[in-house]
Motif scaffolding. Structure first.
Motif, mmCIF file in Angstrom:
data_model
loop_
_atom_site.group_PDB
_atom_site.id
_atom_site.type_symbol
_atom_site.label_atom_id
_atom_site.label_comp_id
_atom_site.label_asym_id
_atom_site.label_seq_id
_atom_site.Cartn_x
_atom_site.Cartn_y
_atom_site.Cartn_z
ATOM 1 N N HIS A 1 0.828 -1.206 0.000
ATOM 2 C CA HIS A 1 0.000 0.000 0.000
ATOM 3 C C HIS A 1 0.864 1.258 0.000
ATOM 4 N N ALA A 2 0.300 2.323 -0.561
ATOM 5 C CA ALA A 2 1.029 3.588 -0.640
ATOM 6 C C ALA A 2 0.979 4.359 0.672
ATOM 7 N N GLY A 3 -0.192 4.329 1.364
ATOM 8 C CA GLY A 3 -0.368 5.104 2.587
ATOM 9 C C GLY A 3 -1.446 6.161 2.447
ATOM 10 N N ILE A 4 -2.446 5.886 1.617
ATOM 11 C CA ILE A 4 -3.458 6.884 1.257
ATOM 12 C C ILE A 4 -4.601 6.985 2.262
ATOM 13 N N LEU B 1 -0.428 6.035 13.389
ATOM 14 C CA LEU B 1 0.589 5.000 13.198
ATOM 15 C C LEU B 1 0.419 4.313 11.852
ATOM 16 N N LYS B 2 -0.823 4.088 11.447
ATOM 17 C CA LYS B 2 -1.046 3.439 10.156
ATOM 18 C C LYS B 2 -0.450 4.260 9.022
ATOM 19 N N ALA B 3 -0.649 5.568 9.054
ATOM 20 C CA ALA B 3 -0.114 6.431 8.002
ATOM 21 C C ALA B 3 1.413 6.463 8.032
ATOM 22 N N ILE B 4 1.971 6.715 9.209
ATOM 23 C CA ILE B 4 3.429 6.857 9.335
ATOM 24 C C ILE B 4 4.137 5.553 9.004
ATOM 25 N N LEU B 5 3.651 4.446 9.564
ATOM 26 C CA LEU B 5 4.336 3.167 9.386
ATOM 27 C C LEU B 5 4.095 2.573 8.013
ATOM 28 N N CYS B 6 2.958 2.897 7.388
ATOM 29 C CA CYS B 6 2.723 2.410 6.029
ATOM 30 C C CYS B 6 3.679 3.075 5.048
ATOM 31 N N VAL B 7 3.802 4.390 5.128
ATOM 32 C CA VAL B 7 4.689 5.110 4.204
ATOM 33 C C VAL B 7 6.150 4.697 4.424
ATOM 34 N N ARG B 8 6.571 4.670 5.653
ATOM 35 C CA ARG B 8 7.942 4.239 5.970
ATOM 36 C C ARG B 8 8.138 2.774 5.594
ATOM 37 N N GLY B 9 7.154 1.942 5.929
ATOM 38 C CA GLY B 9 7.258 0.515 5.640
ATOM 39 C C GLY B 9 7.308 0.216 4.158
ATOM 40 N N ARG B 10 6.544 0.961 3.368
ATOM 41 C CA ARG B 10 6.574 0.762 1.915
ATOM 42 C C ARG B 10 7.971 1.006 1.362
ATOM 43 N N GLU B 11 8.583 2.084 1.796
ATOM 44 C CA GLU B 11 9.937 2.397 1.327
ATOM 45 C C GLU B 11 10.916 1.299 1.731
ATOM 46 N N MET B 12 10.813 0.851 2.968
ATOM 47 C CA MET B 12 11.706 -0.200 3.470
ATOM 48 C C MET B 12 11.453 -1.525 2.743
ATOM 49 N N LEU B 13 10.181 -1.810 2.461
ATOM 50 C CA LEU B 13 9.829 -3.082 1.835
ATOM 51 C C LEU B 13 10.338 -3.160 0.405
ATOM 52 N N TYR B 14 10.163 -2.098 -0.361
ATOM 53 C CA TYR B 14 10.689 -2.093 -1.729
ATOM 54 C C TYR B 14 12.214 -2.272 -1.720
ATOM 55 N N PRO C 1 -16.264 13.458 -4.510
ATOM 56 C CA PRO C 1 -15.741 14.125 -3.306
ATOM 57 C C PRO C 1 -14.943 13.179 -2.402
ATOM 58 N N LYS C 2 -15.377 11.936 -2.302
ATOM 59 C CA LYS C 2 -14.639 10.962 -1.498
ATOM 60 C C LYS C 2 -13.271 10.681 -2.112
ATOM 61 N N LEU C 3 -13.218 10.654 -3.430
ATOM 62 C CA LEU C 3 -11.945 10.454 -4.126
ATOM 63 C C LEU C 3 -11.002 11.635 -3.861
ATOM 64 N N ASN C 4 -11.559 12.855 -3.891
ATOM 65 C CA ASN C 4 -10.753 14.040 -3.580
ATOM 66 C C ASN C 4 -10.224 13.985 -2.156
ATOM 67 N N ASN C 5 -11.069 13.523 -1.236
ATOM 68 C CA ASN C 5 -10.627 13.404 0.166
ATOM 69 C C ASN C 5 -9.469 12.417 0.288
ATOM 70 N N LEU C 6 -9.547 11.310 -0.447
ATOM 71 C CA LEU C 6 -8.467 10.325 -0.404
ATOM 72 C C LEU C 6 -7.168 10.919 -0.933
ATOM 73 N N GLY D 1 -3.709 11.286 1.176
ATOM 74 C CA GLY D 1 -2.445 10.744 0.692
ATOM 75 C C GLY D 1 -1.347 11.786 0.634
ATOM 76 N N ILE D 2 -1.698 12.974 0.178
ATOM 77 C CA ILE D 2 -0.711 14.061 0.097
ATOM 78 C C ILE D 2 -0.222 14.438 1.492
ATOM 79 N N GLN D 3 -1.165 14.553 2.437
ATOM 80 C CA GLN D 3 -0.781 14.880 3.811
ATOM 81 C C GLN D 3 0.115 13.795 4.413
ATOM 82 N N ASN D 4 -0.097 12.553 3.996
ATOM 83 C CA ASN D 4 0.690 11.440 4.539
ATOM 84 C C ASN D 4 2.037 11.281 3.851
ATOM 85 N N GLY D 5 2.307 12.096 2.837
ATOM 86 C CA GLY D 5 3.603 12.045 2.167
ATOM 87 C C GLY D 5 3.697 11.036 1.045
ATOM 88 N N VAL D 6 2.548 10.659 0.473
ATOM 89 C CA VAL D 6 2.554 9.723 -0.646
ATOM 90 C C VAL D 6 2.864 10.493 -1.927
#
Length: 436
Positions: A95-98, A105-118, A144-149, A153-158
């Motif tokens: 997952h990207a972290g969106i 924790l889900k946002a922070i660890l997903c984004v960091r974890g994705r980078e580490m996993l690749y 609108p829900k798509l825009n929110n996502l 994602g942008i706020q989470n650093g994706v």
């Protein structure tokens, strides 16, 4: 330091022998159940540095990280091998972290974890592919829900997120029907079994010992030390919770990480001395997958996700590394799971073929050319959730001494999606906390 091998834990369980292991200069022999010949009661207590309970992908990542940092690690799992639970019953998506609230924790660890996993997959030749994802709005009301996502994602650093019109989405995926889509180019897929094999191998090469068919049945506190009660799994086969279980071995570790996934809250309740008020309520949501009967010409080359639903991310399309197309998971809330069933992982994983009737209309919202009779039962998984139907999603809970007061104990609760993506970052986070 661990002295002799963890050899066998009641291999001949009918003889009801006491098991034990002794401490050694380096490490213990791997993948064998704990056992000794009959021993006096006072000899059935041994010390260890780090014990990881649970050999799913998160437990394996934690064991590897601790071992890389020079810790002597023992992994205990009730199953015959690693990764038999949620880790082998998921979408295998990176997952990207969106989807997750900023700073969670889900946002922070997903984004960091994705980078580490690749990075890990590239360095260790673990099969994976960054195929990208399209999250689709199939009606104007979903835009609108798509825009929110996208904003989340942008706020989470994706990086690389881009909103695209239906015409561009159609060029990318001719079989796709949508009014708008959010493109996530950094999403991908991974061979989870190969990932876990790599984690096991690296952990072992740095001294970690694995003991399977070995169940932690409880614990008690002695002078602020958590003493784990360990038993041969075979002894629990016919156990219904109506009589007291006596351990075959008591292990006294400096550090304990409860990584038992679906069983984590039920196991924590069996830690005498851990206040019940710090253990969250557990909820369970089964998700079924169906596969496309013919994959000679897969209809999609990207991951295709609808707008998330209550309890999950919607019935989505996953293309695995062998070209198999999977649809799922759906969400079926399971009620009436008692602590004994949860503790022993007695869940129903069969997929009823008739459930496909509910899949066709959901899939046809974005894949209208799906033909009748083309879905075949695949497999099912169960999400270890901390929120129930119609409740707001709850973050990962990584609970340490500051929450429960027991030195050296970390409980992991509610490690559902994106747990696979986050596994290396979760391990890094835990190792840092234990090093304080």
């Amino acid at each position: 330091m661990l002295k002799h091998a963890l050899e066998r834990l009641l291999r001949n369980s009918e003889r009801n022998l006491r098991s034990s292991f002794s401490l050694s200069s380096s490490r213990i022999m791997r993948r064998r159940s704990l056992c000794t010949k009959s021993a006096r009661a006072e000899s059935g207590r041994e010390r260890a540095e780090c014990v990881v309970i649970g050999a799913g992908v998160v437990g394996l990542a934690v064991a590897r990280e601790l071992a890389l940092r020079g810790k002597e690690v023992l992994v205990l799992d009730s199953a015959p091998t690693f990764g038999t639970g949620t880790s082998s019953r998921n979408s295998e998506v990176i997952h990207a972290g969106i989807y997750y609230p900023p700073h969670s924790l889900k946002a922070i660890l997903c984004v960091r974890g994705r980078e580490m996993l690749y990075k890990l997959c590239s360095e260790h030749d673990i099969p994976h592919k960054q195929i990208g994802k399209l999250i689709v709005a199939t009606g104007a009301s979903e835009i609108p829900k798509l825009n929110n996502l996208m904003n989340l994602g942008i706020q989470n650093g994706v990086n690389g997120l881009r909103m695209i019109e239906s015409s561009e989405a159609k060029r990318m995926e001719p079989e796709l029907q949508c009014v708008k889509a959010l493109l996530s180019p950094v999403s991908g897929i991974v061979d989870t079994h190969s990932l876990m094999l790599s984690l096991v191998g690296e952990a072992e090469s740095h001294g970690t010992t694995f003991s399977f068919n070995t169940t932690v049945i409880g614990a008690h506190l002695e002078r602020n030390n958590l003493c784990l009660h360990v038993s041969d799994t075979k002894r629990l086969e016919n156990w219904n919770g109506r009589f007291l279980l006596h351990p075959d071995l008591v292990v006294i570790p400096e550090f304990v990480v409860n990584c038992t996934g679906l069983s984590a809250p039920a196991l924590a309740k069996r830690f005498d001395g851990l206040h019940s008020g710090v253990i969250p309520l557990a909820y369970y949501a089964r998700g079924c997958y169906f596969t496309l009967s013919s994959t000679r010409n897969p209809p999609f080359s990207h991951l295709i996700y609808p707008i998330p639903e209550d309890g999950g991310l919607g019935v989505h399309v996953t293309v695995d590394l062998d070209g198999q197309v999977k649809f799922g998971p759906d969400v079926e809330w399971i009620k009436g799971i008692d602590d004994i069933s949860s503790f022993l992982n007695r869940f129903e994983y069969s997929v009823c073929p008739d459930r496909a009737k509910q899949f066709y209309p959901e899939i046809r919202k974005y894949y209208p050319n799906l033909t009748d009779g083309s879905l075949e039962p695949g497999y099912a998984g169960i999400r270890p959730k901390l929120s129930g139907p119609q409740q707001s999603p709850v973050d990962f809970v990584i609970q340490g001494e500051d929450a429960h007061g027991i030195p050296g104990l970390i409980n992991l609760f509610g490690i559902e999606s994106p747990g696979l993506t986050s596994c290396l970052a979760i391990a890094e986070h835990i190792a840092a906390r234990l090093s304080r």
